[in-house]
Design an enzyme around this catalytic site. Structure first.
Site, PDB file in Angstrom:
ATOM      1  N   GLU A 173       0.826  -1.211   0.000  1.00 46.17           N
ATOM      2  CA  GLU A 173       0.000   0.000   0.000  1.00 46.17           C
ATOM      3  C   GLU A 173       0.863   1.264   0.000  1.00 46.17           C
ATOM      4  OE1 GLU A 173      -2.774  -0.275   3.211  1.00 46.17           O
ATOM      5  OE2 GLU A 173      -3.956  -1.852   2.253  1.00 46.17           O
TER       6      GLU A 173
ATOM      7  N   HIS B 221     -10.373   2.127   0.142  1.00 49.83           N
ATOM      8  CA  HIS B 221     -11.013   1.363   1.214  1.00 49.83           C
ATOM      9  C   HIS B 221     -12.537   1.355   1.104  1.00 49.83           C
ATOM     10  CE1 HIS B 221      -6.985   1.762   2.899  1.00 49.83           C
ATOM     11  NE2 HIS B 221      -7.293   0.825   3.756  1.00 49.83           N
TER      12      HIS B 221
END
Length: 306
Positions: free
Chosen positions: A163, A197
Site C-alpha cells: 500500500e 477502502h
C-alpha cells in the site's frame, strides 16, 4: 514546451548534472496526475476482484487464509504493474529499471529514519501503548504468534509494504512530477488511499448480506477519516525522509495499535484509565511539537538520482 514543463526539465537536468536536453522528463499536468493516480488505485483494488478465489463471499470472509494469500500475491502484482507504468510515464534515463523505481518511489532505506519515525508514532500512541502493556497485548509470544499468521503477514508486512509503495511512492511521484506543491501532496494524495477502502462496503454486504449495509457504511466512514489522517502522516514522512520505509513501519505499527479508545475504562480501573488519558493527551501534544522537526538525510524528489 510550456513554462511548467521547462521548469520540470530544468530541475531534472540540474539534479542529474546536465542540461534539460539530457533528460527525458515526464510532462504531466495536475489533471493527468490525478487520472494516473485513479488508475494506480483501480489496479490495486480491481485485482482483488479479478480473481474469484480472492473475493470475499458468504462462508469465506476476507480473513480466510486462502483469500489472504491470493490477495497478497495480487497486491504484489499490482505493485509490479504500477512500477512498470510509473517508469514508462516518467521516461527512462541511463539507468536500470530497478534504479528508476528506487529513485521514483523512495525505496532507499535508512534505518535511522525508520527508528525516528517509529519513535514519533510511539509518542502519539503513548496511551494505547500503556493499555497494551497493562493488558498483556505486548507479550512476546502473543506478538510473534500473530505476526507469523496469514492475517498478521497481511496486516503487518505485505499490506503496509504494497500500500505504501502504490499509494505513497507511485502516487506521490506522479504528483510531484506534475509540479504539485509538497503541502498539497500531503493533503490530497491520501484521498486515493481512502478511496481504495470504500470497496469494503461492497465486500461486507457481499459477505453478510444487505442487513450489514448500515454497519458497513459507518465502518467505511470511520475508515475513510482514519486512513486520510494516517495518509497525511505517511505522506509527510515520505516527503521529509525521502523514503517509503518510515511510512511502511508506521503503517504496520498503526495497524497493530488500531484506533485509540477515547472513552471507557482501561481494565475497569480508574487508576489505569487516568494514566491512559493523561498519556493520550500528552502524547498528542508531544507529537504535534516533534513532528515538524522530523527530517531525513534527503527529502523525497523523484527527479533526483537515487
Amino acid at each position: 514546451m510550456d513554462t511548467a514543463a521547462d521548469a520540470v526539465a530544468a530541475a531534472a537536468a540540474a539534479a542529474a548534472g546536465g542540461t534539460a536536453a539530457d533528460v527525458d522528463v515526464l510532462q504531466l499536468r495536475v489533471g493527468q496526475a490525478a487520472g494516473y493516480s485513479v488508475a494506480f488505485t483501480g489496479v490495486y483494488v480491481g485485482l482483488l476482484y479479478a480473481v474469484r478465489g480472492a473475493r470475499a463471499r458468504p462462508g469465506r470472509s476476507k480473513d480466510h487464509p486462502g483469500v489472504i494469500w491470493r490477495r497478497i500475491w495480487l497486491s504484489l502484482l499490482a505493485c509490479a504493474i504500477s512500477a512498470a507504468l510509473l517508469v514508462h510515464l516518467a521516461g527512462r534515463r541511463a539507468e536500470s529499471f530497478i534504479s528508476a523505481i528506487v529513485r521514483l518511489t523512495g525505496l532507499q532505506l535508512d534505518l535511522g529514519d525508520v527508528a525516528n519515525s517509529l519513535s514519533l508514532a510511539a509518542v502519539l500512541f503513548a496511551g494505547p501503548l500503556y493499555e497494551a502493556l497493562v493488558s498483556g497485548w505486548l507479550a512476546p509470544t502473543s506478538v510473534m504468534g500473530e505476526l507469523v499468521s496469514p492475517a498478521g503477514l497481511r496486516n503487518y508486512v505485505f499490506g503496509p509494504v504494497t500500500e505504501e509503495f502504490v499509494f505513497r511512492g507511485c502516487i506521490g511521484a506522479v504528483h510531484l512530477l506534475a509540479g504539485v506543491t509538497r503541502p498539497r501532496v500531503i493533503m490530497l494524495t491520501p484521498l486515493y488511499f481512502g478511496l481504495a477502502h470504500v470497496h469494503k462496503v461492497y465486500e461486507r454486504v457481499r459477505t453478510y448480506g444487505l442487513r450489514a449495509l448500515p454497519q458497513a457504511l459507518v465502518v467505511a466512514a470511520v475508515q475513510l477519516g482514519y486512513t486520510s489522517i494516517f495518509g497525511w502522516l505517511a505522506s509527510f514522512l515520505l516527503l521529509r525522509t525521502g523514503s517509503i520505509w518510515p511510512a511502511v513501519a508506521v503503517h504496520a505499527f498503526c495497524n497493530a495499535m488500531g484506533l485509540p479508545r477515547v472513552s471507557g475504562l482501561v481494565r475497569n480501573s480508574y487508576f489505569h484509565s487516568a494514566i491512559y488519558y493523561v498519556l493520550l493527551l500528552a502524547g498528542a501534544l508531544a507529537f504535534a511539537f516533534a513532528a515538524p522537526h522530523v527530517a531525513g538525510k534527503r527529502s523525497f524528489d523523484p527527479l533526483r538520482p537515487a
